[in-house]
Design an enzyme around this catalytic site. Structure first.
Site, PDB file in Angstrom:
ATOM      1  N   GLU A 167       0.720  -1.743  -0.411  1.00 29.00           N
ATOM      2  CA  GLU A 167       0.020  -0.157   0.003  1.00 29.00           C
ATOM      3  C   GLU A 167       0.992   1.147   0.143  1.00 29.00           C
ATOM      4  OE1 GLU A 167      -3.299   0.458   3.169  1.00 29.00           O
ATOM      5  OE2 GLU A 167      -3.101   2.657   3.371  1.00 29.00           O
ATOM      6  N   GLU A 172      -2.487  11.375   3.177  1.00 27.76           N
ATOM      7  CA  GLU A 172      -3.605  11.419   3.655  1.00 27.76           C
ATOM      8  C   GLU A 172      -3.166  12.208   4.995  1.00 27.76           C
ATOM      9  OE1 GLU A 172      -3.273   7.663   5.651  1.00 27.76           O
ATOM     10  OE2 GLU A 172      -1.382   7.702   5.806  1.00 27.76           O
TER      11      GLU A 172
END
Length: 572
Positions: A167, A172
């Protein structure tokens, strides 16, 4: 400048090309491999529903009826949660009761999968993200092979669990509440590092929530670099690349979403909705077939210290990128750099007063080799002459943990290295302060919060005095001034009144060390040459395992009551 302000189609196209060129130029300056060919994009030019040929709504709930990390939203395919308007994709998280798959939730949002997957390249996403409490906007990637029911690629390719699929979190926000306002994070999740997000970096985005920023990720076979507005702030490059650390040798796809609650914290009772606006998503690769190897390959030795040797590499290649392989002993290092730009490679953890032979080869990223590979180099590390330690004293600000310092004399130069140990500081930069006459020099970031600067043309026996200012988001802290005599070796300094008698051990050491002493030992500490504590033991009557210590010089401190002995130890 917003795209829709240009009404003439040709003018708009020219402006788009100019923006691509400028973004590419800024980002490429700080990455190992340049990617220049636009292979996939969405400019969000058509109002209404998202382009279904490019995006898939992921709405299926995981087993148990809730999304991961304690999130509380339903992802929907409703046009109220994701739509295009005036050249921007809008992803909207809302407070509303919504029942789907037999489960009722109080919040809705959207999670979009790209129907395009790729291996290696650069991603640029220009977006304005929400900063509302309880929201978790994210721009990220998952391996095409992830076994996740409801994902676009799952039915045909989903044969690998998370995080073995890999990932890559490009951006974020909202899950690092302890960080300053404006902090955005990038992270890597692999089988070796997914627990508490071990591999991550962050930076401060100016006026976050009100301005658009370009969030970028550059992914080569050698490393992954994250950039904000064309400025690199974190690179993931594990020394050992295998399935545990580097599942990034297979295709990945893009995800865009806003999650709610969970690790993003409590959602205020007055929350109604939050929107992430995305101007464009662009993916670049190099698509031209390449059959020519590099030319004009040169390799030479740069700065040499007691524990490092710098190699300076340069070559030209028609592809725009050159890969270098360095072999010495049983070690191999592979790295890359844009064509025609000198690459500095620091070989670490070497033994003082030791000669090393290097074999250096150049190729392009597709494997075409320089015709006269390899170039052979040889260099001898210096002896250790310097002082190091750990301290917490300041003249301005405060330190929550402290800092390591090291002064090393190399020829007529003094290399000064400081490492900030505080874990609560972000966006750290460092400046070296000369006490008299006062002068400030910006230090080079080596890795993490380690910074260095070399003072040149010094006189042996002269005294210098320097401090370091660490500047970070929300403030600064300045160390005390350290006085150092050029050419002095104080790592062996011991106060005679406190030295323990008759301390011996086999030196150099290999895998194990054992202290021989005529008195009982309370504690044994081993520090590296910049003062970082690497091992503590209270056992002296049996061998101490040092297999995990890298080759090089260390300082061994032995304690008994108020007595102390300090000696150097060479680990081979």
């Amino acid at each position: 400048m917003k795209k829709y302000l240009f009404s003439i189609k040709n003018s708009r196209f020219l402006v788009l090309i100019l923006l691509i060129i400028l973004t590419t130029y800024e980002a490429n300056a700080q990455v190992d491999v340049e990617y220049n060919d636009l292979v996939w994009s969405d400019e969000f030019d058509t109002n209404g529903a998202i382009n279904s040929t490019k995006w898939h709504h992921q709405t299926q709930l995981p087993n148990g009826g809730s999304w991961f990390n304690g999130e509380v939203q339903h992802y929907t395919n409703l046009i109220t949660n994701s739509f295009v308007n005036n050249g921007f994709l809008n992803i909207v998280a809302k407070r509303e009761n919504y029942t789907n798959q037999g489960v009722t939730k109080q919040f809705t949002s959207a999670r979009l999968n790209s129907k395009f997957a790729f291996q290696y390249g650069r991603v640029d996403i220009r977006a304005k993200i929400p900063t509302n409490q309880g929201t978790w906007p994210a721009l990220w990637m998952l391996g095409k092979n992830v076994n996740e029911d409801g994902g676009f690629f799952d039915a045909a390719f989903g044969n690998t669990g998370w995080p073995a699929c890999g990932e890559i979190d490009i951006m974020e926000h909202g899950i690092t509440q302890s960080q300053p306002e404006g902090y955005i994070q990038s992270a890597i999740h692999t089988p070796s590092s997914f627990g508490s997000t071990v591999n991550h970096g962050g930076t401060i985005a100016a006026n976050l929530g009100n301005d658009f920023h370009v969030y970028s990720m550059n992914w080569s076979p050698f490393e992954i670099t994250f950039l904000l507005d064309g400025v690199a702030f974190y690179t993931y490059n594990p020394a050992v690349k295998n399935a545990e650390t580097w599942p990034f040798d297979a295709e990945q796809y893009l995800l865009l979403n806003i999650a709610m609650g969970g690790v993003a914290g409590n959602i205020p009772s007055n929350f109604t909705q939050a929107t992430m606006e995305i101007d464009y998503v662009r993916v670049y690769q190099n698509t031209l077939e390449d059959t020519e190897g590099p030319t004009n390959f040169t390799a030479s030795v740069g700065e040499v210290t007691s524990s490092t040797i710098e190699l300076l590499l340069n070559a030209d290649d028609n592809s725009g990128n050159v890969a270098y392989t360095i072999s010495y002993g049983n070690e191999n290092i592979t790295t890359a750099n844009p064509s025609g730009e000198e690459k500095s490679v620091i070989i670490p953890n070497l033994t003082p007063n030791t000669t090393y032979d290097f074999s250096v080869s150049a190729s392009d990223v597709t494997g075409n080799e320089f015709i006269n590979n390899p170039i052979l180099l040889s260099a001898t590390t210096t002896g250790v002459t310097g002082c190091s330690g750990i301290d917490t004293e300041t003249q301005q600000g405060t330190f929550s943990i402290g800092y390591n310092y090291a002064f090393e004399t190399i020829g007529n130069n003094v290399k000064i290295t400081f490492e900030l140990l505080d874990t609560d500081k972000v966006g750290v930069v460092a400046f070296l302060w000369r006490q008299n006459p006062f002068t400030e020099y910006q230090m080079e970031n080596v890795s993490g919060n380690i910074f260095t600067y070399t003072i040149t043309e010094q006189t042996m026996g002269s005294t210098i005095s320097y401090a370091v200012k660490f500047a970070f988001a929300g403030g600064l802290s300045v160390t005390k001034y350290f006085t150092y005599v050029v050419g002095d070796d104080c790592t062996l300094a011991v106060e005679p009144s406190t030295e323990i008698d008759l301390i011996t051990f086999i030196n150099p050491a290999n895998e194990y060390m054992q202290i021989n002493s005529t008195v009982a030992i309370d504690k044994i500490e081993i520090h590296n040459l910049i003062g970082k504590l690497v091992l503590v033991s209270s056992t002296f009557n049996e061998p101490i395992n040092i297999k995990n210590l890298a080759k090089g010089m260390y300082v061994v401190s032995v304690y008994q009551g108020n007595k102390k002995s300090v000696k150097k130890m060479l680990v081979k």
